[in-house]
Design a protein around this motif. Structure first.
Motif, mmCIF file in Angstrom:
data_model
loop_
_atom_site.group_PDB
_atom_site.id
_atom_site.type_symbol
_atom_site.label_atom_id
_atom_site.label_comp_id
_atom_site.label_asym_id
_atom_site.label_seq_id
_atom_site.Cartn_x
_atom_site.Cartn_y
_atom_site.Cartn_z
ATOM 1 N N ALA A 19 -3.499 1.160 -3.054
ATOM 2 C CA ALA A 19 -3.221 1.338 -1.625
ATOM 3 C C ALA A 19 -4.386 0.837 -0.780
ATOM 4 O O ALA A 19 -4.191 0.148 0.230
ATOM 5 N N TYR A 36 -6.715 4.688 3.903
ATOM 6 C CA TYR A 36 -6.261 4.751 2.511
ATOM 7 C C TYR A 36 -7.405 5.007 1.537
ATOM 8 O O TYR A 36 -7.186 5.517 0.433
ATOM 9 N N ALA A 91 0.833 -1.208 0.000
ATOM 10 C CA ALA A 91 0.000 0.000 0.000
ATOM 11 C C ALA A 91 0.865 1.255 0.000
ATOM 12 O O ALA A 91 0.628 2.193 -0.770
#
Length: 440
Positions: free
Chosen positions: A376, A295, A232
């Motif tokens: 991500a 994220y 990520a």
């Protein structure tokens, strides 16, 4: 609710312990070559007239070599002790980078050989420091706070390191930057291995097994999760650059990446400010879930200012995840493999980051910036799913760390012994594959 004053007070308590500040500082300085190696290599290669492809190839070779060398050197530290491995490795790594700086890129084979040597012999100072904390700090709660401080300090290094490279290039040259950074690395390693805790530290006798630390199911589960956390983060470095280019705002990339680091700093400080009860494995699952959730908003790709704020939010739970992960590593590492186990975490995280960068590039080109940030989000979600799917393995640590501290010969050194977890004591037996003692 922990306050900032409590956090700073707790960290001061750690740094006032004998040897603690020296070990932390020496380790950070010793890791400068690794933390700045990729950017210094790219700058040097371009200054020598090399292509971006060559620069990328050298950085990739350095990363792969480091990934291979860390667990091997970590195992050597567990077997031979820190000074006999860390310092020679630091010198050999520095000589590899020095060979690149002196010979240049005229001979491509030599350039690759030099940087592979530099990566392969990168000393496992990170794992070594975490192995030393119990003998330096004694109480388990102080060790856990030191793990949080360690995670925060990493963010500082990865912020200051590139700035130092930039300064050295401006004042001298890219070749000089490579040389100076690696001299500093050797001096940092020297400071660590000459300290009393490093010289006195010995790993507990280990069971002979070719898998070493990797025979622990719980450790494998943790490594699998942090591979995707690394993925990520690696994808954000590429997607963030594409976002800045798309906005025609070159400085936005620096702001976004700095915001991720700032968020991690704040999160790490707050996490280390309080004493946490309960299972660290369950706590880690919650933290990684929050990290993954952070994220997702990056996919909105708003204007530069709100995007920078979202990047800071995305970083908040990174340092807490690392700090909690360090505790889980310590609880699941088989006897006599603690440095190797921590080195595997470094390797797995780094390989995941490299893959994330490699995947995000084509995704951005084919599907756009939002899709790049979705890598991500997918990485964070997968990291959470790994922890959820391996809950049974994580719920059965081989041991819980307890520290019996005593003065050594009237000096500031400490000894410590880890015993089985209370759960194992209640069951009357240890988990399979673990012996009764463990020194970390």
């Amino acid at each position: 609710m922990a306050t900032e004053a409590q956090a700073s007070g707790g960290y001061r308590d750690i740094l006032r312990a004998p040897h603690a500040l020296r070990l932390l500082t020496g380790t950070l300085v010793g890791r400068l070559p690794n933390g700045t190696g990729p950017i210094a290599t790219v700058v040097f290669t371009r200054a020598e007239g090399g292509s971006y492809s060559l620069a990328g190839g050298l950085v990739a070779a350095y990363g792969v070599a480091t990934a291979v060398g860390q667990p091997l050197l970590g195992r050597a530290v567990d077997l031979k002790g820190q000074p006999r491995v860390q310092l020679p490795a630091a010198v050999l790594s520095a000589l590899g980078m020095a060979a690149l700086a002196v010979a240049g890129i005229g001979n491509i084979a030599l350039a690759y050989a030099a940087i592979v040597v530099a990566g392969l012999f990168t000393p496992p100072l990170e794992g070594g420091l975490r192995a030393l904390w119990p003998s330096v700090l004694g109480r388990e709660d102080r060790v856990h706070r030191a793990y949080a401080l360690d995670a925060v300090a990493q963010e500082v290094m990865f912020t200051v390191g590139p700035l130092l490279v930039t300064l050295l290039v401006a004042v001298w040259s890219p070749a000089a930057a490579l040389l100076v950074i690696n001299v500093l690395g050797v001096l940092g390693a020297l400071s660590v291995v000459l300290s009393e805790p490093s010289r006195a530290w010995r790993s507990e006798p280990r069971e002979a097994h070719w898998l070493g630390a990797l025979r622990s199911p719980g450790l494998l589960a943790l490594l699998g999760s942090f591979f995707f956390v690394g993925l990520a983060l690696g994808s954000i470095t590429v997607a963030g650059l594409a976002y800045a280019d798309d906005r025609g705002h070159a400085a936005a990339y620096g702001w976004i990446m700095a915001a991720v680091g700032l968020g991690a700093l704040v999160g790490g400080v707050l996490y280390g400010a309080r004493h946490w009860s309960g299972s660290p494995e369950k706590r880690l699952t919650v933290i990684v879930g929050l990290l993954a959730l952070g994220y997702v908003p990056l996919m909105l790709t708003p204007g530069v200012v709100p995007m920078t704020a979202l990047a800071a939010l995305a970083g908040v739970f990174l340092a807490p995840a690392l700090a909690c992960g360090f505790i889980v590593v310590d609880r699941h590492a088989p006897t006599g493999t603690v440095t190797e186990a921590f080195s595997w975490l470094v390797t797995t995280f780094g390989v995941g980051a490299a893959l994330g960068s490699a995947v995000a590039g084509p995704v951005v080109e084919l599907a756009g910036i939002t899709a790049g940030f979705s890598v991500a989000a997918a990485g964070g979600l997968t990291a959470l799913l790994v922890l959820l799917a391996t809950g049974r393995a994580l719920a059965a640590p081989g041991r819980s760390v307890r520290h019996a501290v005593s003065d050594v010969g009237g000096h500031a050194g400490h000894t410590e012994k880890n015993t089985h977890s209370s759960e194992n004591d209640r069951n009357g037996a240890a988990q399979p594959g673990f012996s009764s003692g463990h020194q970390a």
